[in-house]
Design an enzyme around this catalytic site. Sequence first.
Site, PDB file in Angstrom:
ATOM      1  N   GLY A   1       0.805  -1.214   0.000  1.00  0.00           N
ATOM      2  CA  GLY A   1       0.000   0.000   0.000  1.00  0.00           C
ATOM      3  C   GLY A   1       0.838   1.264   0.000  1.00  0.00           C
ATOM      4  O   GLY A   1       1.984   1.271  -0.467  1.00  0.00           O
TER       5      GLY A   1
ATOM      6  N   SER B   1       3.066  -1.132   9.985  1.00  0.00           N
ATOM      7  CA  SER B   1       1.754  -0.489  10.074  1.00  0.00           C
ATOM      8  C   SER B   1       1.644   0.176  11.441  1.00  0.00           C
ATOM      9  O   SER B   1       2.247  -0.288  12.401  1.00  0.00           O
ATOM     10  CB  SER B   1       0.621  -1.516  10.004  1.00  0.00           C
ATOM     11  OG  SER B   1       0.927  -2.596   9.195  1.00  0.00           O
TER      12      SER B   1
ATOM     13  N   PHE C   1      -8.039  18.535   8.829  1.00  0.00           N
ATOM     14  CA  PHE C   1      -7.058  17.539   8.377  1.00  0.00           C
ATOM     15  C   PHE C   1      -7.764  16.266   7.939  1.00  0.00           C
ATOM     16  O   PHE C   1      -8.835  15.921   8.426  1.00  0.00           O
ATOM     17  CB  PHE C   1      -6.010  17.243   9.452  1.00  0.00           C
ATOM     18  CG  PHE C   1      -6.555  16.709  10.767  1.00  0.00           C
ATOM     19  CD1 PHE C   1      -7.023  15.395  10.877  1.00  0.00           C
ATOM     20  CD2 PHE C   1      -6.566  17.512  11.898  1.00  0.00           C
ATOM     21  CE1 PHE C   1      -7.496  14.903  12.089  1.00  0.00           C
ATOM     22  CE2 PHE C   1      -7.045  17.021  13.125  1.00  0.00           C
ATOM     23  CZ  PHE C   1      -7.521  15.717  13.203  1.00  0.00           C
TER      24      PHE C   1
ATOM     25  N   CYS D   1      -4.134   8.558   8.675  1.00  0.00           N
ATOM     26  CA  CYS D   1      -3.465   8.354   9.963  1.00  0.00           C
ATOM     27  C   CYS D   1      -4.008   9.179  11.126  1.00  0.00           C
ATOM     28  O   CYS D   1      -4.255   8.631  12.199  1.00  0.00           O
ATOM     29  CB  CYS D   1      -1.980   8.664   9.820  1.00  0.00           C
ATOM     30  SG  CYS D   1      -1.109   7.332   9.012  1.00  0.00           S
TER      31      CYS D   1
HETATM   32  C1  UDX Z   1       0.845  12.070   8.485  1.00  0.00           C
HETATM   33  C2  UDX Z   1       2.150  12.373   9.243  1.00  0.00           C
HETATM   34  O1  UDX Z   1       2.617  13.676   8.854  1.00  0.00           O
HETATM   35  C3  UDX Z   1       3.196  11.305   8.922  1.00  0.00           C
HETATM   36  O2  UDX Z   1       4.366  11.531   9.695  1.00  0.00           O
HETATM   37  C4  UDX Z   1       2.614   9.941   9.252  1.00  0.00           C
HETATM   38  O3  UDX Z   1       3.541   8.918   8.901  1.00  0.00           O
HETATM   39  C5  UDX Z   1       1.311   9.713   8.517  1.00  0.00           C
HETATM   40  O4  UDX Z   1       0.382  10.769   8.818  1.00  0.00           O
HETATM   41  P1  UDX Z   1      -0.036  12.409   6.002  1.00  0.00           P
HETATM   42  O5  UDX Z   1      -1.371  12.122   6.590  1.00  0.00           O
HETATM   43  O6  UDX Z   1       0.391  11.653   4.790  1.00  0.00           O
HETATM   44  O7  UDX Z   1       1.113  12.163   7.104  1.00  0.00           O
HETATM   45  O8  UDX Z   1       0.057  13.974   5.619  1.00  0.00           O
HETATM   46  P2  UDX Z   1       0.281  15.336   6.455  1.00  0.00           P
HETATM   47  O9  UDX Z   1       1.187  16.196   5.664  1.00  0.00           O
HETATM   48  O10 UDX Z   1       0.649  15.092   7.855  1.00  0.00           O
HETATM   49  O11 UDX Z   1      -1.159  16.021   6.394  1.00  0.00           O
HETATM   50  C6  UDX Z   1      -2.289  15.479   7.055  1.00  0.00           C
HETATM   51  C7  UDX Z   1      -3.472  16.406   6.918  1.00  0.00           C
HETATM   52  O12 UDX Z   1      -3.277  17.598   7.657  1.00  0.00           O
HETATM   53  C8  UDX Z   1      -3.756  16.865   5.486  1.00  0.00           C
HETATM   54  O13 UDX Z   1      -5.136  16.865   5.248  1.00  0.00           O
HETATM   55  C9  UDX Z   1      -3.189  18.267   5.445  1.00  0.00           C
HETATM   56  O14 UDX Z   1      -3.779  19.065   4.464  1.00  0.00           O
HETATM   57  C10 UDX Z   1      -3.507  18.738   6.842  1.00  0.00           C
HETATM   58  N1  UDX Z   1      -2.649  19.850   7.311  1.00  0.00           N
HETATM   59  C11 UDX Z   1      -1.306  19.660   7.430  1.00  0.00           C
HETATM   60  C12 UDX Z   1      -3.237  21.063   7.659  1.00  0.00           C
HETATM   61  O15 UDX Z   1      -4.450  21.231   7.558  1.00  0.00           O
HETATM   62  N2  UDX Z   1      -2.430  22.071   8.122  1.00  0.00           N
HETATM   63  C13 UDX Z   1      -1.086  21.931   8.263  1.00  0.00           C
HETATM   64  O16 UDX Z   1      -0.423  22.891   8.711  1.00  0.00           O
HETATM   65  C14 UDX Z   1      -0.493  20.685   7.913  1.00  0.00           C
HETATM   66  P1  ADP Z   2      -1.253   1.793   4.229  1.00  0.00           P
HETATM   67  O1  ADP Z   2      -1.659   3.211   3.931  1.00  0.00           O
HETATM   68  O2  ADP Z   2      -1.091   1.511   5.700  1.00  0.00           O
HETATM   69  O3  ADP Z   2      -0.091   1.322   3.424  1.00  0.00           O
HETATM   70  P2  ADP Z   2      -3.071   0.409   2.425  1.00  0.00           P
HETATM   71  O4  ADP Z   2      -4.513   0.101   2.613  1.00  0.00           O
HETATM   72  O5  ADP Z   2      -2.657   1.358   1.352  1.00  0.00           O
HETATM   73  O6  ADP Z   2      -2.530   0.870   3.857  1.00  0.00           O
HETATM   74  O7  ADP Z   2      -2.268  -0.955   2.155  1.00  0.00           O
HETATM   75  C1  ADP Z   2      -2.361  -2.105   2.895  1.00  0.00           C
HETATM   76  C2  ADP Z   2      -2.256  -3.313   1.944  1.00  0.00           C
HETATM   77  O8  ADP Z   2      -2.168  -4.508   2.743  1.00  0.00           O
HETATM   78  C3  ADP Z   2      -3.453  -3.507   1.015  1.00  0.00           C
HETATM   79  O9  ADP Z   2      -3.012  -3.477  -0.344  1.00  0.00           O
HETATM   80  C4  ADP Z   2      -4.018  -4.910   1.402  1.00  0.00           C
HETATM   81  O10 ADP Z   2      -4.466  -5.645   0.279  1.00  0.00           O
HETATM   82  C5  ADP Z   2      -2.792  -5.562   2.011  1.00  0.00           C
HETATM   83  N1  ADP Z   2      -3.107  -6.686   2.919  1.00  0.00           N
HETATM   84  C6  ADP Z   2      -3.991  -6.719   3.941  1.00  0.00           C
HETATM   85  N2  ADP Z   2      -3.967  -7.921   4.558  1.00  0.00           N
HETATM   86  C7  ADP Z   2      -3.029  -8.671   3.920  1.00  0.00           C
HETATM   87  C8  ADP Z   2      -2.511  -9.996   4.099  1.00  0.00           C
HETATM   88  N3  ADP Z   2      -2.960 -10.788   5.075  1.00  0.00           N
HETATM   89  N4  ADP Z   2      -1.555 -10.440   3.254  1.00  0.00           N
HETATM   90  C9  ADP Z   2      -1.084  -9.628   2.268  1.00  0.00           C
HETATM   91  N5  ADP Z   2      -1.508  -8.370   2.055  1.00  0.00           N
HETATM   92  C10 ADP Z   2      -2.471  -7.884   2.856  1.00  0.00           C
END
Ligand code: UDX
Ligand code: ADP
Length: 463
Positions: free
Chosen positions: A11, A129, A271, A275
């Site tokens: 993913g 994860s 946001f 995550c």
């Molecule tokens: C986040 C963490 O930053 C990263 O370390 C972790 O591994 C996964 O989660 P991500 O969700 O990919 O990463 O993007 P990020 O840049 O953190 O933005 C998250 C959300 O917050 C977005 O919707 C962004 O637009 C928003 N945001 C970010 C704001 O609204 N204001 C800001 O100042 C910063």
């Molecule tokens: P992330 O953002 O955490 O990477 P995603 O949903 O993008 O999450 O990716 C997770 C991936 O894990 C998916 O492509 C899903 O098909 C895969 N997955 C889930 N369970 C299993 C499993 N038991 N074996 C192999 N792949 C798996």
Amino acid sequence: MPTKICCIGAGYVGGPTCSVIALKGGDNVKVTVVDINQERIDAWNSDELPIYEPGLDEVVKQCRGKNLFFSTDVVSAVKEAELIFVSVNTPTKSYGIGKGCAADVRYVESCARTIAEHSESSKIVIEKSTVPARTAETLQKILQANCRDGITFDILSNPEFLAEGTAIKDLFEPDRVLIGGEQSERGQAAIEKLTEVYAYWVPRERILHTNTWSSELSKLAANAFLAQRISSINAMSAICESTGADVSEVARAIGMDSRLGSKFLRASVGFGGSCFQKDILNLVYLAESLNLPEVADYWRQVVTLNDYQERRFSRRIIRCLFNTVSTKKICLLGFAFKKDTGDTRESAAIYIAQHLMDEGANISVYDPKVKHAQIVHDLKSVSRDDPARVERLVSIETDPYAAMSGAHAIVVLTEWDEFVDYDYKKVYETLPKPAYIFDGRLILDHSKLKSIGFNVEVIGKSV
Ligand code: UDX
Ligand code: ADP
């Protein structure tokens, strides 16, 4: 002999992370990324990768077929590997105990059972994860209870801190790499083995070693702190809108305090992403299970404020359009949860579209990277009582000018760079008057838009 690495889950996390490990490790590593989703693996093996991430194509092209492989053959990859990254999804539980809050770790558990069943040699198993604190313990128990005689498993926690849109840069130059493991001799040896993989490109002083639980909790804590900053500035944006203060000026003024720092102070429509909300709810659930209700309430408020920010923005649109948006065309510019990604998970756009659809608005959507089918899927998932309304009310455009043409309001929901440079004068001609533009990301040239004739509504300031 190269170190054999397997990553389960192709993913947003597993794919880019392992591609960069293959690139930087070169001949020293052989990386196989496996997934049960055949379509996803086919895409990783094609010219159109399943995720859009700047710089990822080049990395994959350089390594694929050499020391980087994508496959659905989970069993063979597990058998061969010395190090196994578990990078599967851990969504918020939608059923049973902890519903709406706890992380669903069934995919992690299923990986553990596969690893135990098929391993013919000892392995280092790495949680990549985001998982609830103490998942390593669960993994260890399942692995140890199901494995063949003489085989051992060392569990490490190695959370990923990359942000989508900048994943490759974040992986090339991480602020830190965190590895948590057991304090035993074997645990330390496992930590060292994984450290060697990162040390092909990350300076050793940036590779941090902790105990397993600190590592697991640090990931939740980092995301909670980052999200908390956004909710804090968004809370200020509401005060700014009612007082004449300007949230960008406030952010600049407080960000220059070196104790606070300037990052993550951009007020926004809220946001999104896979995550922040999930990890905070996970933390809330942990605090509740530890009988710490005040701690749980404290963190929950970060999510509550985010929901409020989305609702507040939708209400503002409706209020400005004379309290009715029914049958009016409203153009949403951007659907991804941030720029430079095609990911829409928890995107504020989904919820704002939902609020507007509830009021009967006709919505046109343009996003440079999000696939049409994804937008339809997301909007149907928030229209379960009447999925047909998506077909009735929503049009998805590939041309931004077609999306904007004739709209009663243009609403910027993602901060894509290209939105700044559109010919808004040309667009203005096509709009019913008064023409409204709502900037939920504070990216447009507001005074220029005003001089064209737009009514401009911006988060955190009155223009
Ligand atoms: C986040 C963490 O930053 C990263 O370390 C972790 O591994 C996964 O989660 P991500 O969700 O990919 O990463 O993007 P990020 O840049 O953190 O933005 C998250 C959300 O917050 C977005 O919707 C962004 O637009 C928003 N945001 C970010 C704001 O609204 N204001 C800001 O100042 C910063
Ligand atoms: P992330 O953002 O955490 O990477 P995603 O949903 O993008 O999450 O990716 C997770 C991936 O894990 C998916 O492509 C899903 O098909 C895969 N997955 C889930 N369970 C299993 C499993 N038991 N074996 C192999 N792949 C798996």
